[in-house]
Design an enzyme around this catalytic site. Sequence first.
Site, PDB file in Angstrom:
ATOM      1  N   SER A  13      34.744  43.434  37.891  1.00 39.63           N
ATOM      2  CA  SER A  13      35.333  43.392  39.230  1.00 39.63           C
ATOM      3  C   SER A  13      36.463  42.381  39.342  1.00 39.63           C
ATOM      4  CB  SER A  13      34.239  43.034  40.249  1.00 39.63           C
ATOM      5  OG  SER A  13      34.791  42.718  41.508  1.00 39.63           O
ATOM      6  N   GLU A  65      36.787  40.544  41.724  1.00 41.50           N
ATOM      7  CA  GLU A  65      36.199  39.355  42.353  1.00 41.50           C
ATOM      8  C   GLU A  65      35.928  38.261  41.316  1.00 41.50           C
ATOM      9  OE1 GLU A  65      35.348  38.445  45.537  1.00 41.50           O
ATOM     10  OE2 GLU A  65      36.270  40.221  46.418  1.00 41.50           O
ATOM     11  N   TYR A  76      28.256  37.040  43.818  1.00 40.32           N
ATOM     12  CA  TYR A  76      28.588  38.341  43.245  1.00 40.32           C
ATOM     13  C   TYR A  76      29.607  38.187  42.125  1.00 40.32           C
ATOM     14  CZ  TYR A  76      30.866  42.922  42.877  1.00 40.32           C
ATOM     15  OH  TYR A  76      31.410  44.083  42.397  1.00 40.32           O
TER      16      TYR A  76
END
Length: 330
Positions: free
Chosen positions: A127, A129, A151
Amino acid sequence: MPRAFITGITGQDGRHLAEFLHGKGYDVYGMVKGQNNPRAQSVIDEMPFVELVPGDLADLPSLVAALELSQPDEVYNLGAISFVALSFNQAELTANLTGLGVLRMLEAIRMIGGTHDNPIRFYQASSSEMFGKVRETPQTESTPFHPRSPYGCAKVFGHDIVVNYRESYGLFACSGILFNHEGPRRGIEFVTRKVTNAVARIKLGLQHELVLGNLDAKRDWGYAGDYVKAMWLMLQQDEPDDYVIATGETHSIEELVERAFAEVEIDNWRDYVRQDPKFFRPAEVDLLIGDPSKAREQLGWKPEVSFPDLVSMMVQNDLQLEAAKAGIEL
């Protein structure tokens, strides 16, 4: 027929990928957790060609059993606690499933991989992120990670353990560092779908305001249907590698909101939008924009749906959906 095994089959990407692979002639197996998973029926109704297999990313024996049953050529690990805001409240669960779940799946593949003439090829959903507090713009495969949420931290572990298993055991294991990808199948808890659904409901007179957090955060948004093609392409290469999958464009949440309201011909959108501190993250990721050059050059991949078309697609879908639910004729 080639066989594919997908975790996260009930999510947005899992359903897009299952459809794509089915169109390529694959036998598709999807993993579901629990005997009475409430989302399993929707997969059965929508995609009867998918064979559902029980399994849990928190339980290694169940993963081994699922792989032995499905005997896949390709495994796509899309399952995770994927909502960033939830990861702050359930950090340990996020670490266990989104992080350690990758390790367990790799172990399961390693344990049974030797029984196949053709070793299993593995895709991990990494990801954007992971970049978090970005060290450079745009972000590439070599940009250092600085995650800003549980996360993001769990995804970094998953990404790194894929590299480790690839280098240590020779597994054909790839990670796609996917930037934000959306569509009508996106869960209502994600900001893009929250916006388009609220705009549709406001247009229909079913809702009166849209409550959001930070409007200044910028993201690189693409269409999920485009991005699953990149996942498949990675596993068709001669050698495993990691790729950034992105559009190379960035847009703010404010721009998303403005464009969504414009789609239903509402110009005074600020009259309907309210900010609430409870929707701000403890640590914000301010700017994400990916450089997909490697994927373009090595995979021959490029996004096909533009940001304006993506927003239009989602708003129109939610208009139809909400009008049908309310018995309103459009």
